[in-house]
Design an enzyme around this catalytic site. Structure first.
Site, PDB file in Angstrom:
ATOM      1  N   CYS A  35       4.781 -11.445 -19.940  1.00  0.00           N
ATOM      2  CA  CYS A  35       4.995 -10.025 -20.238  1.00  0.00           C
ATOM      3  C   CYS A  35       3.842  -9.164 -19.715  1.00  0.00           C
ATOM      4  O   CYS A  35       3.950  -7.951 -19.661  1.00  0.00           O
ATOM      5  CB  CYS A  35       5.166  -9.809 -21.735  1.00  0.00           C
ATOM      6  SG  CYS A  35       3.701 -10.232 -22.685  1.00  0.00           S
ATOM      7  N   ASP A  37       0.982  -8.679 -21.135  1.00  0.00           N
ATOM      8  CA  ASP A  37       0.179  -8.056 -22.188  1.00  0.00           C
ATOM      9  C   ASP A  37      -1.183  -8.754 -22.307  1.00  0.00           C
ATOM     10  O   ASP A  37      -1.296  -9.957 -22.103  1.00  0.00           O
ATOM     11  CB  ASP A  37       0.912  -8.126 -23.528  1.00  0.00           C
ATOM     12  CG  ASP A  37       2.130  -7.211 -23.540  1.00  0.00           C
ATOM     13  OD1 ASP A  37       2.277  -6.444 -22.580  1.00  0.00           O
ATOM     14  OD2 ASP A  37       2.908  -7.272 -24.495  1.00  0.00           O
ATOM     15  N   CYS A  60       2.520  -4.740 -26.320  1.00  0.00           N
ATOM     16  CA  CYS A  60       3.632  -4.241 -27.116  1.00  0.00           C
ATOM     17  C   CYS A  60       3.224  -3.992 -28.572  1.00  0.00           C
ATOM     18  O   CYS A  60       2.138  -4.389 -29.010  1.00  0.00           O
ATOM     19  CB  CYS A  60       4.770  -5.252 -27.072  1.00  0.00           C
ATOM     20  SG  CYS A  60       4.424  -6.688 -28.070  1.00  0.00           S
ATOM     21  N   CYS A 104       3.893 -12.818 -29.203  1.00  0.00           N
ATOM     22  CA  CYS A 104       2.917 -11.742 -29.383  1.00  0.00           C
ATOM     23  C   CYS A 104       1.874 -12.155 -30.427  1.00  0.00           C
ATOM     24  O   CYS A 104       0.690 -11.853 -30.280  1.00  0.00           O
ATOM     25  CB  CYS A 104       3.606 -10.457 -29.810  1.00  0.00           C
ATOM     26  SG  CYS A 104       5.124 -10.098 -28.903  1.00  0.00           S
TER      27      CYS A 104
HETATM   28 FE1  FES Z   1       4.179  -9.698 -24.729  1.00  0.00          FE
HETATM   29 FE2  FES Z   1       4.501  -8.694 -27.076  1.00  0.00          FE
HETATM   30  S1  FES Z   1       5.895  -8.632 -25.430  1.00  0.00           S
HETATM   31  S2  FES Z   1       2.743  -9.673 -26.298  1.00  0.00           S
END
Ligand code: FES
Length: 149
Positions: A35, A37, A60, A104
């Site tokens: 993702c 992140d 997110c 996450c």
């Molecule tokens: Fe990747 Fe939440 S979508 S950490």
């Protein structure tokens, strides 16, 4: 009913311990390649106790809520106890996360362990890789950690 628990929404809207610690004793930066992140955790340590914890999360809402909750759960605790924090415990404390958002909370577990390991490395404190189970897979992915001086 909302997809997210009230606790998740609360920690997402009013995250605790956001920011940077100047001159931290340890910093852990982890990311999720899928993702994109990124989570960064800063710690202050005194006599083996986490006296301060702060985080920056570029990600997110669930990642922000997870890091916020994780910092609350480990602040004031001994390092050894912080290393036992699992993503499951963070998720439970948040009142649950949707299955596709569980990764996450994994970031929060990894960030805590990465920060503590960074502290050990920087202070020449011997440690056992086994104490950092969440970081097992990160060696080639992160480019961060034990090699850094
Ligand atoms: Fe990747 Fe939440 S979508 S950490």
């Amino acid at each position: 009913m909302s997809l997210y628990s009230e606790k998740v929404m609360d920690h997402f809207r009013n995250p605790r311990n956001v920011g940077i610690i100047e001159n931290p004793d340890g910093v852990g930066e982890v990311g999720n390649a899928k993702c994109g992140d990124i989570m960064k955790m800063y710690i202050k340590v005194e006599d083996g106790i986490l006296t301060d914890v702060k985080f920056e999360t570029f990600g997110c809402g669930s990642a922000i809520a997870s890091s916020s909750m994780a910092t609350e759960m480990i602040k004031g605790k001994p390092l050894k106890e912080a290393l036992l924090l699992t993503n499951k415990a963070v998720t439970e404390a948040l009142g649950g996360l949707p299955a596709y958002k569980l990764h996450c909370s994994v970031l929060a577990e990894e960030a805590v362990q990465a920060a503590v390991r960074d502290y050990y490395v920087k202070h020449n404190i011997p440690y056992d890789e086994k104490d950092f189970p969440a970081l097992d897979h990160e060696h080639d992915a992160e480019g961060h950690g034990e090699g850094e001086q």
